[in-house]
Design an enzyme around this catalytic site. Sequence first.
Site, PDB file in Angstrom:
ATOM      1  CG  HIS A 121      -3.706   2.189 -35.996  1.00  0.00           C
ATOM      2  ND1 HIS A 121      -3.651   2.481 -34.649  1.00  0.00           N
ATOM      3  CD2 HIS A 121      -4.736   1.305 -36.177  1.00  0.00           C
ATOM      4  CE1 HIS A 121      -4.639   1.640 -33.928  1.00  0.00           C
ATOM      5  NE2 HIS A 121      -4.927   0.725 -35.071  1.00  0.00           N
ATOM      6  CG  ASP A 157     -10.827   0.689 -33.701  1.00  0.00           C
ATOM      7  OD1 ASP A 157     -11.271   0.617 -34.749  1.00  0.00           O
ATOM      8  OD2 ASP A 157      -9.747   0.106 -33.124  1.00  0.00           O
ATOM      9  CG  HIS A 159      -6.859  -2.009 -32.431  1.00  0.00           C
ATOM     10  ND1 HIS A 159      -7.719  -2.271 -33.380  1.00  0.00           N
ATOM     11  CD2 HIS A 159      -6.136  -2.972 -32.322  1.00  0.00           C
ATOM     12  CE1 HIS A 159      -7.687  -3.656 -33.574  1.00  0.00           C
ATOM     13  NE2 HIS A 159      -6.542  -3.931 -32.927  1.00  0.00           N
ATOM     14  CG  ASP A 243     -11.854  -2.900 -33.835  1.00  0.00           C
ATOM     15  OD1 ASP A 243     -12.165  -1.961 -33.097  1.00  0.00           O
ATOM     16  OD2 ASP A 243     -10.534  -2.680 -34.707  1.00  0.00           O
TER      17      ASP A 243
HETATM   18 ZN   LIG Z   1      -9.330  -1.283 -34.521  1.00  0.00          ZN
END
Ligand SMILES: [Zn+2]
Length: 302
Positions: A121, A157, A159, A243
């Site tokens: 991120h 991931d 995200h 995740d």
């Molecule tokens: Zn994540």
Amino acid sequence: MLLISSARFEEHTTPPGHPERPERAAVFTRVAAAWRDHFGGRVVEPRPATREELARVHDAEYLDALEAVRGQAVMLDDDTFTSPESYDIALLAAGAAVQAAEHALTTGETAFALVRPPGHHAERDRAMGFCLFNNIAVAAAAAVARGLSRVAVVDIDVHHGNGTQWMFYEDRRVLYVSTHQYPFYPGTGGATETGTGKGLGFTFNIPLEAGASDADYAAAYERVAARLVEYAPALLLISAGFDAHLDDPLASMRVTTQGYAAVVQSLAGAARQVGCPMALVTEGGYDLDALRDCLEATIHVL
Ligand SMILES: [Zn+2]
């Protein structure tokens, strides 16, 4: 397979109750010790990333600002914090990612950097979503700096890796591929985000609805593997976040440990098909048991 691991990753601390907590690094350390002691695997300590390596993907002003809070506990964004040790530990995380890529390129053997804080991120000019430096992007940029013209980053991931995507959005030398829960944090990663300019067609997002299962992931990774074979990278980097696991407290996917192993298997199959080495770098994964299980499954698949 080479693991890059250090107990020092526990030294980056976050406020009480924060999901990206030092106990995650304790899991990394135990997994690495088991790999070494029971399977004769090799584990090495990371080295810090250099300013030159970081500056390939981060602005000088941002690097200066982070260095300025070395030794301090500060809030960098709504959910991203430092402790006094964080700057040095984040340097090790980014350095470990470069080391993993260099090991894979030099020896052809897979390398896996078990690091925190995570990275995908982090943007060119700011920390975000638990991430300080964008570890996988620093590694990809190091590979490009060595002269590679085709580096693939696959982000498993849950995200979307907004930072990684934007850093290489106009650059066809780095193919960015991501599967992620969508819509969800950080909000980016729609299927229409495909790159721009010379990078058009070299960002490949597969947004998935909440509740996606092993079968949904298997179908998505058939598409990912096909795109990888078409691109034929000289290096495959994996943003290894776990995740999307059904036990994870942050997201809403239903991937099992076996499902994650299948994802890794399909990526390894594509890498084998095009004859390219692989390096993995951890991202998220916030249920400690699921994190351990997925790491072990990944190491054994590879
Ligand atoms: Zn994540």
